[in-house]
Design a protein around this motif. Sequence first.
Motif, PDB file in Angstrom:
ATOM      1  N   LYS A   1       0.825  -1.213   0.000  1.00 20.60           N
ATOM      2  CA  LYS A   1       0.000   0.000   0.000  1.00 20.60           C
ATOM      3  C   LYS A   1       0.859   1.263   0.000  1.00 20.60           C
ATOM      4  O   LYS A   1       0.546   2.238  -0.690  1.00 20.60           O
ATOM      5  N   ARG A   2       1.937   1.250   0.773  1.00 16.53           N
ATOM      6  CA  ARG A   2       2.797   2.425   0.844  1.00 16.53           C
ATOM      7  C   ARG A   2       3.513   2.662  -0.484  1.00 16.53           C
ATOM      8  O   ARG A   2       3.658   3.802  -0.926  1.00 16.53           O
TER       9      ARG A   2
ATOM     10  N   ALA B   1       1.033   4.240  -2.808  1.00 13.30           N
ATOM     11  CA  ALA B   1       0.713   5.615  -2.417  1.00 13.30           C
ATOM     12  C   ALA B   1       1.851   6.579  -2.747  1.00 13.30           C
ATOM     13  O   ALA B   1       1.618   7.722  -3.157  1.00 13.30           O
TER      14      ALA B   1
ATOM     15  N   ASP C   1       2.079   7.275  -6.749  1.00 15.86           N
ATOM     16  CA  ASP C   1       0.846   7.610  -7.468  1.00 15.86           C
ATOM     17  C   ASP C   1       0.348   6.402  -8.276  1.00 15.86           C
ATOM     18  O   ASP C   1      -0.106   6.531  -9.409  1.00 15.86           O
ATOM     19  N   ASN C   2       0.466   5.212  -7.630  1.00 12.13           N
ATOM     20  CA  ASN C   2       0.008   3.937  -8.210  1.00 12.13           C
ATOM     21  C   ASN C   2       0.791   3.489  -9.445  1.00 12.13           C
ATOM     22  O   ASN C   2       0.367   2.564 -10.144  1.00 12.13           O
TER      23      ASN C   2
ATOM     24  N   GLN D   1       2.984  -0.890  -8.359  1.00 17.13           N
ATOM     25  CA  GLN D   1       1.992  -1.630  -7.598  1.00 17.13           C
ATOM     26  C   GLN D   1       2.486  -3.032  -7.277  1.00 17.13           C
ATOM     27  O   GLN D   1       3.051  -3.709  -8.136  1.00 17.13           O
TER      28      GLN D   1
END
Length: 370
Positions: free
Chosen positions: A58-59, A62, A65-66, A69
């Motif tokens: 998740k970090r 974030a 900006d994705n 992934q």
Amino acid sequence: MIRRRLLAGGAVAGTTALAASLSAPAIAQTAPEVRWRLASSFPRSLDTIWGAGEHVAKRVAALTDNKFQIRAFPAGELVPGLQVADAVQNGTVECAHTAAYYFVGKDPTFAFDGAVPFGLNMRQTNAWLQQGGGRDVMKEFFAGYNMVSIPAGNTGAQMGGWFRKEIKTVQDLNGLKFRVGGFAGNVLQKLGVVPQQIAGGDIYPALEKGTIDAAEWIGPYDDEKLGFNRVAPFYYYPGWWEGCLNLSLFVNKAKYEELPPLYREVLESACRDATIETMAKYDVQNPAALRRLIAAGTQLRPFPREVMLASYKAAFELYDETAARNPTFKKVFDHWRAFREVQYGWFRVAENSFDQFVYSMYGQEAQTRR
């Protein structure tokens, strides 16, 4: 008048366009899209230890900006929990979240990236890895397995586990079938224990059916979730084989080197954040969970000093024996032991003396309140 309005309008339009350009993340304009899969050694039900790997994912998203992934999969969905190192090494997945000591069967040197008996606590381990040269001395070792290892979570000091019967002497360990991870199994084997390495999600049925006589996992919060108290009444402490457990993100070396430098730094930052968050969560959840377990009938027991002394002696005998036949182990062990000696000298002066005093005062206050 009209000219002034046009100029003003142009200025506003230009300012708006500039602001929009500045507000868009710079990374979105230049960075490539990267998609990785993460194989965890842990079940999704354990929100702490599984959650550390998920937190990294998740970090990373974030902070990029994705663009970068990582999709996390719990144990068993991509590969079994105890086979994630193989999956990373051969490139089946890009990364894995695991405990390095699961792989001491490949080489006992793996243990130093996770936990070793009578070793360092969480702060000392973090200091060794991040500032004390620990990651540097382990780097060559992991390269031999086509991997990069990044610290990504920590459990703190662990409990000694759940036993069907009381442990009063060293002789009570003889023939005991004990689920225990890492190098500790080899130490306990010297005392007559029959060590079993079983993934977290498979421990309860083995303990319930009597396939094993005892099991350790982490501590009260996770152990309560796994239900061990329902099938074994005696809960021992401390887990001398894990003054803490450093969790690791194993990354395929080629995939790591393909990352842009910014993404590498993002990954390192996310892993450091996961270490802080995981330790904080355990420190909040474990005290309440221990109270609930005791209230439900769990019988809390310290390991007898006789058992602790025999285990300590066996551990350092095994370190010396292993170092004598494994040069890689010796190189890391010598570095680790020298660091440990310095750390223990300091912690005895400040940390331990403070802890002993305030905990003794707390005990007196608790007696008074009763």
